[in-house]
Write an enzyme that holds these catalytic residues in place. Structure first.
Site, PDB file in Angstrom:
ATOM      1  CB  VAL B  77      -0.800   0.048   1.371  1.00  0.00           C
ATOM      2  CG1 VAL B  77      -1.754   1.109   1.327  1.00  0.00           C
ATOM      3  CG2 VAL B  77      -1.819  -1.373   1.234  1.00  0.00           C
ATOM      4  CB  CYS B  78       1.212   4.191  -2.262  1.00  0.00           C
ATOM      5  SG  CYS B  78       1.837   5.919  -2.001  1.00  0.00           S
TER       6      CYS B  78
END
Lengths: 131, 119, 99
Positions: B77-78
């Site tokens: 997940v960024c």
């Protein structure tokens, strides 16, 4: 962040990345967050091209003033791209014409491409990411 | 052959995450490798274990977690997109982790293909 | 190159943008709402018919079926399942999703 470690792992591999910008700024977040990916990719010493087609050409117009909508004006970042060694900026002639825009309307120097030129450039990339 | 997958939209509002999941599952069934899936933009919402869809609906987050557990997929997940949207380590489902955009770029560099799913 | 389109051509311009940029011999895969363009009677069907001369056109079967369109697919459009989608990605050196 682990980005620095990744850069060591990938030393030597250079791929052609094209970032295809097709969306206008502000109405959606894609242009802003897409630009963040472009900057990181350049930090990995990859062969980066940015292409602007369709409403994406609106990202580059002069005179953007976002004070009234209270969001960040990221258009200044396009003028800083040269500092990240991102110098391949391409715009689609047909998209410009369809919006009454010319190179003089844009905040950065770009290379204007015909449809065939843009299509061939896209086809020769290793990775195309579209925002 | 290794496939990287980029998911740019959250669950339920868009079909993107479902399409990406079915693509990933089929790729694995066919013997390809899917070492990592990267979640960007509203795609970070796929990582929330707090979602509780009705019993007769799919659980998008949970089935990503299970696919990752079964096949060793790295669900990333960024961090910047997650921080904007209130997705923190405390709400992550199993096998999701938060990391930098470099993990997305690395997929492009190291894998044979990168497939994007979005709006 | 494989081009992937996911939006209905009667709603958005992504199919048209894709067809404009797809070079001769490229493949175009319609998924999600884009599959409507490959069905008889749709206003965009003529664009698909015209594109078939130079491009290979595919549509994702599960998305057609989910929309009640499985029996209305245009002649010459290749219907594939998710495994076929995977094969198309593997067979082409790169791909672009026209989001």
């Amino acid at each position: 962040m682990s980005d620095m470690d990744d850069m060591d792992d990938d030393a030597g591999i250079v791929k052609k990345f094209m970032f295809l910008n097709r969306k206008a700024p502000h109405g959606t977040v894609y242009a802003l967050e897409g630009l963040e990916v472009v900057l990181i990719t350049a930090a990995f010493d990859q062969d980066v091209s940015m292409a602007f087609t369709d409403d994406g050409v609106y990202q580059l117009v002069k005179g953007i003033d976002t004070k009234g909508i209270e969001v960040k004006d990221f258009s200044k970042t396009y003028r800083a791209l040269e500092g990240y060694d991102i110098e391949k900026l391409y715009v689609d002639q047909v998209s410009m014409d369809a919006r009454g825009l010319s190179e003089d309307d844009l905040i950065v120097d770009v290379t204007v491409l015909s449809v065939d030129e843009m299509a061939n450039l896209m086809a020769e990339q290793d990775v195309v990411i579209s925002f | 052959m290794q496939f990287g997958i980029l998911v740019n939209e959250g669950p339920y509002s868009h079909q993107a995450s479902d399409s990406a999941y079915l693509f990933a599952r089929s790729a694995i069934e066919k013997g390809y490798k899917v070492p990592r899936v990267f979640f960007y933009h509203d795609g970070v919402y796929n990582a929330s274990r707090l979602a509780t869809p009705p019993q007769d609906d799919r659980n998008v987050s949970a089935r990503w977690s299970k696919l990752a557990a079964d096949h060793g997929i790295d669900l990333v997940v960024c961090v910047a997109a997650a921080q904007r949207r209130g997705i923190t380590d405390g709400v992550l489902g199993d096998n999701f982790r938060i990391s930098g955009l470099g993990q997305l770029v690395e997929m492009g560099i190291q894998y044979d293909r990168l497939v994007t799913f979005g709006d | 190159m494989l081009h992937i389109v996911n939006k209905s051509a009667t709603d958005r311009g992504s199919l048209e943008s894709c067809l404009r940029m797809a070079t001769q011999g490229s493949a175009v895969l319609l998924i999600e709402d884009a599959v409507y363009a490959a069905t008889t009677g749709n206003a965009a069907a003529a664009k698909i018919q015209a594109a078939k001369a130079g491009l290979k056109i595919y549509a994702l079967g599960p998305d057609l079926a989910a929309r009640g369109m499985a029996a209305r697919v245009l002649d010459g459009v290749n219907v594939v399942d998710y495994g076929g989608f995977v094969d198309l990605v593997a067979e082409h050196s790169n791909c672009q999703s026209w989001l």
